[in-house]
Design a protein around this motif. Structure first.
Motif, PDB file in Angstrom:
ATOM      1  N   TYR A 184      67.145  90.016 -10.559  1.00  0.00           N
ATOM      2  CA  TYR A 184      66.997  88.921 -11.537  1.00  0.00           C
ATOM      3  C   TYR A 184      68.274  88.086 -11.616  1.00  0.00           C
ATOM      4  CZ  TYR A 184      66.834  86.575 -16.057  1.00  0.00           C
ATOM      5  OH  TYR A 184      66.903  85.642 -17.046  1.00  0.00           O
ATOM      6  N   LEU A 185      69.426  88.749 -11.712  1.00  0.00           N
ATOM      7  CA  LEU A 185      70.693  88.028 -11.799  1.00  0.00           C
ATOM      8  C   LEU A 185      70.935  87.211 -10.539  1.00  0.00           C
ATOM      9  CD1 LEU A 185      73.067  90.665 -13.446  1.00  0.00           C
ATOM     10  CD2 LEU A 185      72.037  88.661 -14.519  1.00  0.00           C
ATOM     11  N   PHE A 186      70.620  87.781  -9.384  1.00  0.00           N
ATOM     12  CA  PHE A 186      70.783  87.067  -8.121  1.00  0.00           C
ATOM     13  C   PHE A 186      69.901  85.826  -8.100  1.00  0.00           C
ATOM     14  CE2 PHE A 186      69.458  86.353  -3.683  1.00  0.00           C
ATOM     15  CZ  PHE A 186      70.703  86.115  -3.110  1.00  0.00           C
ATOM     16  N   TYR A 187      68.645  85.986  -8.494  1.00  0.00           N
ATOM     17  CA  TYR A 187      67.714  84.856  -8.494  1.00  0.00           C
ATOM     18  C   TYR A 187      68.188  83.761  -9.447  1.00  0.00           C
ATOM     19  CZ  TYR A 187      63.338  82.261  -8.966  1.00  0.00           C
ATOM     20  OH  TYR A 187      62.392  81.270  -8.990  1.00  0.00           O
ATOM     21  N   GLU A 188      68.584  84.127 -10.641  1.00  0.00           N
ATOM     22  CA  GLU A 188      69.031  83.143 -11.627  1.00  0.00           C
ATOM     23  C   GLU A 188      70.291  82.411 -11.166  1.00  0.00           C
ATOM     24  OE1 GLU A 188      67.773  82.599 -15.348  1.00  0.00           O
ATOM     25  OE2 GLU A 188      66.280  82.744 -13.752  1.00  0.00           O
ATOM     26  N   THR A 189      71.099  83.068 -10.352  1.00  0.00           N
ATOM     27  CA  THR A 189      72.392  82.506  -9.944  1.00  0.00           C
ATOM     28  C   THR A 189      72.283  81.628  -8.713  1.00  0.00           C
ATOM     29  OG1 THR A 189      73.492  84.455 -10.877  1.00  0.00           O
ATOM     30  CG2 THR A 189      74.777  83.105  -9.376  1.00  0.00           C
ATOM     31  N   VAL A 190      71.334  81.907  -7.820  1.00  0.00           N
ATOM     32  CA  VAL A 190      71.303  81.182  -6.547  1.00  0.00           C
ATOM     33  C   VAL A 190      70.035  80.345  -6.363  1.00  0.00           C
ATOM     34  CG1 VAL A 190      72.767  82.904  -5.450  1.00  0.00           C
ATOM     35  CG2 VAL A 190      70.276  83.097  -5.234  1.00  0.00           C
ATOM     36  N   HIS A 191      69.168  80.293  -7.355  1.00  0.00           N
ATOM     37  CA  HIS A 191      67.961  79.469  -7.244  1.00  0.00           C
ATOM     38  C   HIS A 191      68.233  78.108  -7.888  1.00  0.00           C
ATOM     39  CE1 HIS A 191      63.885  77.948  -7.994  1.00  0.00           C
ATOM     40  NE2 HIS A 191      63.520  78.710  -6.979  1.00  0.00           N
ATOM     41  N   ALA A 192      68.701  77.155  -7.067  1.00  0.00           N
ATOM     42  CA  ALA A 192      69.036  75.832  -7.586  1.00  0.00           C
ATOM     43  C   ALA A 192      67.776  75.028  -7.855  1.00  0.00           C
ATOM     44  CB  ALA A 192      69.929  75.089  -6.594  1.00  0.00           C
ATOM     45  N   GLU A 193      67.730  74.408  -9.024  1.00  0.00           N
ATOM     46  CA  GLU A 193      66.582  73.592  -9.431  1.00  0.00           C
ATOM     47  C   GLU A 193      66.942  72.113  -9.374  1.00  0.00           C
ATOM     48  OE1 GLU A 193      64.196  76.245 -12.703  1.00  0.00           O
ATOM     49  OE2 GLU A 193      65.834  75.011 -13.426  1.00  0.00           O
ATOM     50  N   VAL A 194      66.003  71.301  -8.949  1.00  0.00           N
ATOM     51  CA  VAL A 194      66.129  69.850  -9.090  1.00  0.00           C
ATOM     52  C   VAL A 194      65.438  69.461 -10.387  1.00  0.00           C
ATOM     53  CG1 VAL A 194      65.534  67.596  -8.147  1.00  0.00           C
ATOM     54  CG2 VAL A 194      66.219  69.448  -6.602  1.00  0.00           C
ATOM     55  N   VAL A 195      66.204  68.930 -11.315  1.00  0.00           N
ATOM     56  CA  VAL A 195      65.670  68.524 -12.620  1.00  0.00           C
ATOM     57  C   VAL A 195      65.583  67.005 -12.633  1.00  0.00           C
ATOM     58  CG1 VAL A 195      65.988  68.575 -15.119  1.00  0.00           C
ATOM     59  CG2 VAL A 195      66.681  70.538 -13.727  1.00  0.00           C
ATOM     60  N   GLU A 196      64.379  66.482 -12.765  1.00  0.00           N
ATOM     61  CA  GLU A 196      64.147  65.042 -12.682  1.00  0.00           C
ATOM     62  C   GLU A 196      63.866  64.459 -14.063  1.00  0.00           C
ATOM     63  OE1 GLU A 196      61.027  61.914 -10.527  1.00  0.00           O
ATOM     64  OE2 GLU A 196      61.405  63.904  -9.646  1.00  0.00           O
ATOM     65  N   THR A 197      64.540  63.369 -14.370  1.00  0.00           N
ATOM     66  CA  THR A 197      64.306  62.647 -15.620  1.00  0.00           C
ATOM     67  C   THR A 197      64.237  61.154 -15.309  1.00  0.00           C
ATOM     68  OG1 THR A 197      66.696  62.598 -16.051  1.00  0.00           O
ATOM     69  CG2 THR A 197      65.431  64.334 -17.124  1.00  0.00           C
ATOM     70  N   ARG A 198      63.844  60.376 -16.292  1.00  0.00           N
ATOM     71  CA  ARG A 198      63.645  58.939 -16.084  1.00  0.00           C
ATOM     72  C   ARG A 198      64.126  58.172 -17.310  1.00  0.00           C
ATOM     73  NH1 ARG A 198      60.103  56.387 -12.561  1.00  0.00           N
ATOM     74  NH2 ARG A 198      59.198  58.439 -12.085  1.00  0.00           N
ATOM     75  N   ILE A 199      64.831  57.069 -17.062  1.00  0.00           N
ATOM     76  CA  ILE A 199      65.200  56.160 -18.135  1.00  0.00           C
ATOM     77  C   ILE A 199      64.810  54.744 -17.717  1.00  0.00           C
ATOM     78  CG2 ILE A 199      67.108  57.631 -18.886  1.00  0.00           C
ATOM     79  CD1 ILE A 199      69.039  55.609 -17.657  1.00  0.00           C
ATOM     80  N   VAL A 200      64.759  53.855 -18.695  1.00  0.00           N
ATOM     81  CA  VAL A 200      64.383  52.461 -18.442  1.00  0.00           C
ATOM     82  C   VAL A 200      65.564  51.571 -18.792  1.00  0.00           C
ATOM     83  CG1 VAL A 200      62.816  50.600 -19.100  1.00  0.00           C
ATOM     84  CG2 VAL A 200      61.954  52.928 -18.885  1.00  0.00           C
ATOM     85  N   SER A 201      65.815  50.558 -17.962  1.00  0.00           N
ATOM     86  CA  SER A 201      66.913  49.635 -18.232  1.00  0.00           C
ATOM     87  C   SER A 201      66.505  48.218 -17.840  1.00  0.00           C
ATOM     88  CB  SER A 201      68.167  50.047 -17.451  1.00  0.00           C
ATOM     89  OG  SER A 201      69.185  49.072 -17.610  1.00  0.00           O
ATOM     90  N   GLU A 202      66.881  47.275 -18.683  1.00  0.00           N
ATOM     91  CA  GLU A 202      66.624  45.866 -18.378  1.00  0.00           C
ATOM     92  C   GLU A 202      67.664  45.303 -17.413  1.00  0.00           C
ATOM     93  OE1 GLU A 202      68.972  44.156 -22.336  1.00  0.00           O
ATOM     94  OE2 GLU A 202      66.807  43.873 -22.118  1.00  0.00           O
ATOM     95  N   ARG A 203      68.675  46.110 -17.069  1.00  0.00           N
ATOM     96  CA  ARG A 203      69.780  45.624 -16.239  1.00  0.00           C
ATOM     97  C   ARG A 203      69.542  45.794 -14.742  1.00  0.00           C
ATOM     98  NH1 ARG A 203      74.574  44.879 -19.288  1.00  0.00           N
ATOM     99  NH2 ARG A 203      74.411  45.642 -21.428  1.00  0.00           N
ATOM    100  N   ILE A 204      68.455  46.435 -14.349  1.00  0.00           N
ATOM    101  CA  ILE A 204      68.214  46.631 -12.923  1.00  0.00           C
ATOM    102  C   ILE A 204      66.907  45.957 -12.512  1.00  0.00           C
ATOM    103  CG2 ILE A 204      69.484  48.808 -12.906  1.00  0.00           C
ATOM    104  CD1 ILE A 204      66.714  50.144 -12.632  1.00  0.00           C
ATOM    105  N   ARG A 205      66.799  45.678 -11.198  1.00  0.00           N
ATOM    106  CA  ARG A 205      65.647  44.936 -10.678  1.00  0.00           C
ATOM    107  C   ARG A 205      64.609  45.833 -10.022  1.00  0.00           C
ATOM    108  NH1 ARG A 205      68.144  39.353  -8.094  1.00  0.00           N
ATOM    109  NH2 ARG A 205      69.272  38.684  -9.974  1.00  0.00           N
ATOM    110  N   SER A 206      65.024  46.954  -9.480  1.00  0.00           N
ATOM    111  CA  SER A 206      64.083  47.904  -8.890  1.00  0.00           C
ATOM    112  C   SER A 206      64.618  49.307  -9.130  1.00  0.00           C
ATOM    113  CB  SER A 206      63.900  47.638  -7.391  1.00  0.00           C
ATOM    114  OG  SER A 206      65.131  47.711  -6.704  1.00  0.00           O
ATOM    115  N   GLU A 207      63.757  50.292  -8.975  1.00  0.00           N
ATOM    116  CA  GLU A 207      64.133  51.663  -9.341  1.00  0.00           C
ATOM    117  C   GLU A 207      65.343  52.151  -8.540  1.00  0.00           C
ATOM    118  OE1 GLU A 207      61.348  55.236 -10.217  1.00  0.00           O
ATOM    119  OE2 GLU A 207      62.020  55.505  -8.147  1.00  0.00           O
ATOM    120  N   LEU A 208      66.276  52.781  -9.258  1.00  0.00           N
ATOM    121  CA  LEU A 208      67.423  53.426  -8.637  1.00  0.00           C
ATOM    122  C   LEU A 208      67.297  54.931  -8.830  1.00  0.00           C
ATOM    123  CD1 LEU A 208      70.416  51.209  -9.866  1.00  0.00           C
ATOM    124  CD2 LEU A 208      69.098  51.004  -7.748  1.00  0.00           C
TER     125      LEU A 208
END
Length: 269
Positions: free
Chosen positions: A16-40
């Motif tokens: 369990y400790l090994f799995y928790e320590t070496v299993h890297a997760e990609v965490v995706e989130t999204r924000i909105v901005s009027e300052r950009i023209r296309s998704e970054l």
């Protein structure tokens, strides 16, 4: 029977400790901005502490698979200075054109055989020079205006590798209307910015490891006052605190897996 159960329980705990320590997760989130023209797509990695390989792949493999427009590295690349060359070899594999780095407290010290050694200012400068010798752009109290997908992005990086080192120099370029991306190692920079009424659209920080050990979703230790992940700290102003990739003090994580964060910034339609 009790001995057998104890052995199996110990083996399960190690797995369990090994799995928790070496299993890297990609965490995706999204924000909105009027300052950009296309998704970054902005990817943040932080607090490697010498670790570049995970169950889910190497840092280079994982990050390149996300096809980011900007990659931000928010400090603490190593625990021991002799780990830096391997870390830099891995980061130099990243295919992204815009790759930025800000220093953390572990760019100012190393821990070897349980002994902490602080670097001199000259050693610190040499460390930053080695980090910036390839395509990494080191920002230590300075900014750079870039154009990505027809959008202007002003990237400013703070040196809060030691508290009190932070400085903000107003942009010399015309950054009016640019998306303001700020980078720092410690999330303590948020109160520093608020006191000085310095605005930004997105702030990225690390340092806390998300607590590294979280029980019932709550971090142990002194960093409970900081949020983990994305938070809208004011209307249209966001801060993301990454829980990092490596470990320090204890060589494992519990309830707080390594993280690579992907933040999609989409235009306001």
């Amino acid at each position: 029977m009790i001995v057998v159960f104890a052995v199996f329980a110990a083996i399960a705990a190690v797995i369990y400790l090994f799995y928790e320590t070496v299993h890297a997760e990609v965490v995706e989130t999204r924000i909105v901005s009027e300052r950009i023209r296309s998704e970054l797509k902005i990817v943040q990695i932080s607090d490697l502490h010498g670790r570049t390989r995970f169950w889910t792949g190497t840092i280079g493999d994982i990050v390149d698979s996300l096809k980011p427009d900007i990659v931000c590295v928010t400090g603490d690349l190593f625990n021991r200075l002799d780990q830096l060359p391997e870390v830099m070899r891995e980061l130099s594999r990243l295919e992204c054109e815009y790759l930025f780095f800000v220093p953390g407290n572990h760019e100012r010290e190393e821990r070897k055989y349980g002994i902490r050694r602080k670097f001199s200012e000259e050693e610190f400068v040499r460390v930053l020079r080695e980090i910036g010798v390839r395509k990494m752009r080191v920002l230590a109290n300075e900014g750079e205006l870039i154009e990505v997908k027809r959008s202007d992005v002003y990237v400013y990086g703070f040196d809060n590798s030691l508290y009190g080192r932070e400085r903000y120099a107003a942009a010399q370029d015309d950054t009016e209307g640019a998306f303001r991306l700020m980078l720092a190692h410690s999330p303590g920079i948020m109160s520093w910015l608020d006191k000085r009424s310095i605005g930004y659209d997105l702030l990225l920080a690390g340092h806390t490891h998300g607590g590294q050990i979280r029980l019932f979703g709550k971090p142990l230790g002194p960093y409970g006052r900081y949020h983990t992940g994305l938070k809208e700290v004011a209307p249209g102003r966001f801060a993301y605190v990454n829980r990092g990739l490596g470990t320090v003090h204890l060589p494992f994580r519990i309830g707080c897996r390594p993280e690579i964060s992907l933040i999609r910034v989409t235009p306001l339609r």
